[in-house]
Design a protein around this motif. Structure first.
Motif, PDB file in Angstrom:
ATOM      1  N   TRP A   1      -5.835   1.816  -0.272  1.00 24.87           N
ATOM      2  CA  TRP A   1      -4.621   2.507  -0.703  1.00 24.87           C
ATOM      3  C   TRP A   1      -3.949   1.774  -1.866  1.00 24.87           C
TER       4      TRP A   1
ATOM      5  N   THR B   1       1.240   3.531  -3.561  1.00 23.28           N
ATOM      6  CA  THR B   1       0.754   4.909  -3.472  1.00 23.28           C
ATOM      7  C   THR B   1       1.830   5.895  -3.920  1.00 23.28           C
TER       8      THR B   1
ATOM      9  N   ALA C   1       0.830  -1.204   0.000  1.00 26.17           N
ATOM     10  CA  ALA C   1       0.000   0.000   0.000  1.00 26.17           C
ATOM     11  C   ALA C   1       0.862   1.251   0.000  1.00 26.17           C
TER      12      ALA C   1
ATOM     13  N   PRO D   1      -1.579   4.543   5.585  1.00 25.28           N
ATOM     14  CA  PRO D   1      -0.946   3.218   5.538  1.00 25.28           C
ATOM     15  C   PRO D   1      -0.076   2.867   6.744  1.00 25.28           C
TER      16      PRO D   1
END
Length: 346
Positions: free
Chosen positions: A320, A242, A238, A291
């Motif tokens: 995410w 991102t 995640a 996260p």
């Protein structure tokens, strides 16, 4: 022929001088702006790291109470409602089981012989200490001895949970570093898929490696190894996806945005060493939506509570992951930059 001054020197060009002065003023303005911006960033970092610790304490922490009704009512009536949320249990055994099921963070059981304090250090050492302190005060008021029971302790090799707390930075770096490194090694829109596959593979490998170190190397984690490794890999994926997606859409500034969001905001608000209920409500809620905080909560749930409480942080991390993939997809669908036109010499 260039003009000259009466003393024989070259005549100064007014237009060039004005342009130079304008450029100098622009450079100074830019420098001042950068300095102010950097100062704001450093100040924000200090606030992000310091304020959660300064204002740390029980915030709507679930406290289990068991025992005779008058004793339970007397204690419940004296608790600050913004600090403690009372959960009633019929027996001390039910209270202990409720803590293991995360229905309460800790609790007190009242008998004629003593005040029994039940804690779960693995849910957050500061919270366990606060429950113990509360039980000690109640026992002194009732002139009874205190008996403590750590229902969900840290492993014997790491009784203070130092390894769990130390895992915060490696988790964040494990998301930032591969995204930055792969972006530098495999630049360009045509290699975006390669970068995505690379960060996902790294997250799986690094999640397994970090879990092995913490569980078998330092003895800081308990529980099912594969379940814990899977959760840690999801968290690192995640983070990395991102940052990778932000870079793909925004360019180099996207890495800066991701670093600030994950390291300078998400890391201090992750509450990995204290538990989320030790932070004020707004910070706690926001931290668990990022996260680092969701990864910490998932790691705690899988390593010490058999996966109980893992649903919400898993959902946050999955969102995410999808967000990062969507950003990467948007970048991939963009029209490629037109190639420069080179005139053929005749």
């Amino acid at each position: 022929m260039p003009s000259s001054t009466p003393d024989g020197g070259p005549e100064e060009n007014p237009a060039a001088s004005a342009h130079t002065d304008k450029t100098t003023r622009s450079s100074w303005i830019r420098l001042v702006t950068v300095l102010i911006g950097l100062t704001a960033v450093v100040g924000g970092m200090l606030l992000a790291f310091a304020l959660p610790s300064i204002h740390g304490g029980p915030h709507e922490m679930k406290l289990g109470l068991a025992g005779p009704q008058p004793a339970v009512d007397a204690v419940a009536g004296n608790l600050a409602p913004d600090e403690w949320t009372v959960v009633r249990f019929e027996t001390p055994e039910a209270l202990a089981a409720g803590i293991q099921k995360r229905e309460a963070t800790g609790g007190l059981a009242f008998t004629a012989e003593a005040v029994d304090v039940y804690t779960a250090a693995a849910a957050g050492a500061p919270g366990a200490a606060a429950v113990t302190a509360l039980g000690t005060v109640v026992a002194q008021q009732q002139q009874l001895p205190v008996r403590t029971h750590d229902v969900v302790p840290f492993p014997a090799d790491d009784p203070r949970g130092a390894g769990l707390t130390a895992a915060a930075l490696p988790m964040v770096f494990g998301g930032l570093v591969p995204a930055i490194a792969l972006t530098q090694l495999f630049p360009g829109r045509n290699r975006l898929l390669l970068r995505v596959v690379g960060v996902v593979a790294f997250a799986v490998i690094a999640g397994a490696a970090l879990t092995a170190i913490l569980q078998f190397g330092t003895g800081s984690l308990a529980g099912n190894y594969w379940l814990t490794a899977e959760g840690l890999a999801l968290g690192m994926a995640a983070l990395a996806l991102t940052v990778l997606g932000l870079e793909a859409v925004l360019g180099p500034i996207g890495i800066g945005v991701g670093a600030v969001l994950m390291m300078f905001i998400g890391n201090p608000l992750s509450a990995l060493g204290t538990g989320s209920n030790w932070l004020p409500d707004g910070w706690s809620t926001f931290g668990q939506l990022l996260p680092p905080g969701a990864t910490g909560s998932l790691l705690r749930a899988n390593a010490f509570f058999g996966g109980i409480g893992s649903g919400y942080p898993s959902m946050v991390l999955a969102c995410w992951v999808v967000f990062g993939l969507v950003l990467a997809g948007i970048a991939a669908l963009r029209e490629p930059d037109p190639a420069p036109v080179v005139d053929d010499p005749e």
